[in-house]
Scaffold this active site. Structure first.
Site: not given
Ligand code: NAD
Length: 484
Positions: A183, A257, A291, A389
């Site tokens: 997804k 992650e 991240c 962040e």
């Molecule tokens: P987000 O958590 O809003 O969304 C990430 C994904 O999860 C999307 O596909 C979203 O549709 C889905 N999602 C959101 N809430 C959900 C839930 N309750 N249940 C299931 N799926 C859900 O994050 P974002 O704003 O899209 O991405 C940025 C974040 O990702 C930043 O905090 C960044 O640090 C983190 N990130 C971490 C890594 C790592 O490897 N540690 C890598 C890249 C990004």
């Protein structure tokens, strides 16, 4: 290219949504740099989620199917998929840059090749390693220890590196013999269609890889579907926490992650101006939307002004522009929501006494969601800008006393994902790196490698991806005891 899709990819076929709300219309994606339409895809619902999990389940449970293939046969199919993706690499890089604003110079060397590279890497790894070993016990008994595929994986990924983060999960889980419902984030669902097209062209059996575009609701329904054996999530700490709670209730394995607020420890002997590319890459890669970035720059108090000037020059001299322009160093943020968030943090930082030495506002050029690359001085580690962040092109420069103090400040964070140490003396930098409490640290730069595991501690999540650890995370380790 036409990126208006009216179907999605499940069980080896392109199908219409089973339960889309006809009044809601498709999800439309706009270019981050220009706000112009890029394409659209159907809005999916819970019946679609069930269909995707059902397809992955059937593919996994098939007695002669993917999970029963030999590692060599799986590796061959993965390499075939890698070839199909490689044929689309330029288009993949361009589409990601259109969607999320990643500078094309970065997307063409990372996103464009990430999928094919990771598939080949894990195909080679699984070919080399036996899935079964005999362990001779103290009484001479021969115990068999087997690595078996874990099952159906729900892989949920964000928009910042949609291809690399998808294949950080998909490549090892396929190598392990699992099947997947991938997804992507809503913002970057269009490039996931290129993944689906490559899968459709490849020799993978139907249902092994299913691609479920959509937002949070689709993700939440997927995570808790009873047919899922493991959740592999990359995204924000807030969403990760909610998913962890649900997985705890279900006793479902989950890897998380999440976000970060990593530190760059600048030792007093280093000349940052001789490390321009490495410093920008480690602190501002992908417009600050990465991240592991070292966004807290810790510098010796005795040389505070000197290092503030160096960081200001390195960050302020970057070219801000359209993501598709090869000369661009810093593109726009992914969305209006993200820009508002970053600007909110800048306002808060000013209110707390920080001063921008470069940037701090919106550049005049461009219709997209731009924020100028920004360096903030007069920040201490307790301020919000140093603790939360930001996920934008914003660094804060924080003074430290001695090396112990630098390590203390680096470790004084709710997160623990990345970090860097900068010194002319690499041995000394290595000694400091060993004292940082995070999952990863870079010396004089930050360049991860698939042989080395990646992940975080504390608010940055649990579990490790990549490396042999990444492969093993998609396996059930089973012991078969011999007859007594
Ligand atoms: P987000 O958590 O809003 O969304 C990430 C994904 O999860 C999307 O596909 C979203 O549709 C889905 N999602 C959101 N809430 C959900 C839930 N309750 N249940 C299931 N799926 C859900 O994050 P974002 O704003 O899209 O991405 C940025 C974040 O990702 C930043 O905090 C960044 O640090 C983190 N990130 C971490 C890594 C790592 O490897 N540690 C890598 C890249 C990004």
């Amino acid at each position: 290219m036409d990126y208006d899709f009216d179907s999605w990819f499940v069980d080896g076929e392109w199908v219409r949504s089973a339960d889309a709300d006809p009044t809601a219309g498709p999800v439309r994606v706009r270019a981050a740099s220009t706000r112009e339409p890029v394409g659209s895809f159907p809005r999916l619902g819970v019946a679609d989620v069930a269909r995707a999990v059902g397809a992955a389940r059937a593919a996994f449970d098939d007695p002669g199917g993917w999970s029963a293939w030999t590692p060599a046969a799986r590796a061959e199919a993965m390499e075939d998929l890698a070839d199909r993706l490689a044929a689309k690499s330029e288009e993949i890089g361009r589409l990601v840059s259109l969607e999320n604003g990643m500078p094309i110079s970065l997307s063409q060397r990372s996103e464009a090749h990430a999928g094919a590279g990771l598939l080949r890497f894990f195909a080679a790894m699984v070919r080399e390693r036996s899935e079964e070993e005999v362990r001779v016990g103290v009484t001479g008994r021969h115990n068999v220890v087997r690595s078996e595929p874990l099952g159906v994986v729900a892989a949920v990924v964000p928009w910042n590196y949609p291809q690399a983060l998808a294949f950080t999960k998909v490549a090892p889980l396929l190598a392990a013999g699992c099947t997947v419902v991938l997804k992507p984030a809503e913002e970057t669902s269009l490039d996931s269609y290129l993944i689906a097209q490559a899968v459709a062209e490849s020799g993978l059996p139907r249902g092994v890889v299913n691609v479920l575009p959509g937002g949070r609701d689709v993700g939440a329904a997927l995570v808790e579907h009873p047919g899922v054996d493991k959740v592999a999530f990359t995204g924000s700490t807030a969403a990760g926490r909610a998913i962890a709670v649900r997985c705890a209730e279900l006793l479902r394995p989950v890897s998380l992650e999440l976000g970060g607020k990593s530190a760059a420890i600048v030792l007093e002997d280093v000349d940052l101006t001789s490390r321009v590319a490495e410093f920008r890459e480690a602190t501002m890669r992908n417009n600050g939307q990465t991240c592991h970035l070292s966004t807290r720059v810790l510098v010796p108090a005795a040389r505070y002004d000197h290092y503030v000037d160096q960081v200001t020059d390195l960050i302020g001299s970057q070219v801000v522009g359209d993501a598709l322009d090869a000369a661009t160093d810093v593109g726009p943020l992914v969305s209006e929501v993200q820009r508002d968030r970053v600007e909110g943090y800048l306002g808060k930082a000013r209110g707390d006494g920080a001063t921008a030495t470069t940037g701090g506002g919106r550049p005049t050029a461009g219709q997209g969601w731009y924020v100028e690359p920004t360096v903030l001085r007069d920040v201490d580690n307790d301020q919000v800008i140093a603790r939360e962040e930001v996920f934008g092109p914003v660094l804060c420069v924080i003074p430290y006393g001695d090396t112990d103090d630098a390590v203390r400040l680096a470790n004084d964070s709710d997160y623990g994902l990345g970090g860097t140490v900068w010194s002319e003396d690499e041995e000394r930098a290595g000694a400091v790196a060993r004292r940082i409490r995070t999952g990863t640290v870079g010396i004089n730069g930050y360049r991860s490698d698939p042989v080395a595991p990646f992940g975080g501690i504390k608010g940055s999540g649990t579990g490790r991806e990549l490396g042999i650890e990444g492969l093993q995370s998609y396996r059930n380790i089973k012991s078969i005891f011999p007859a007594p």
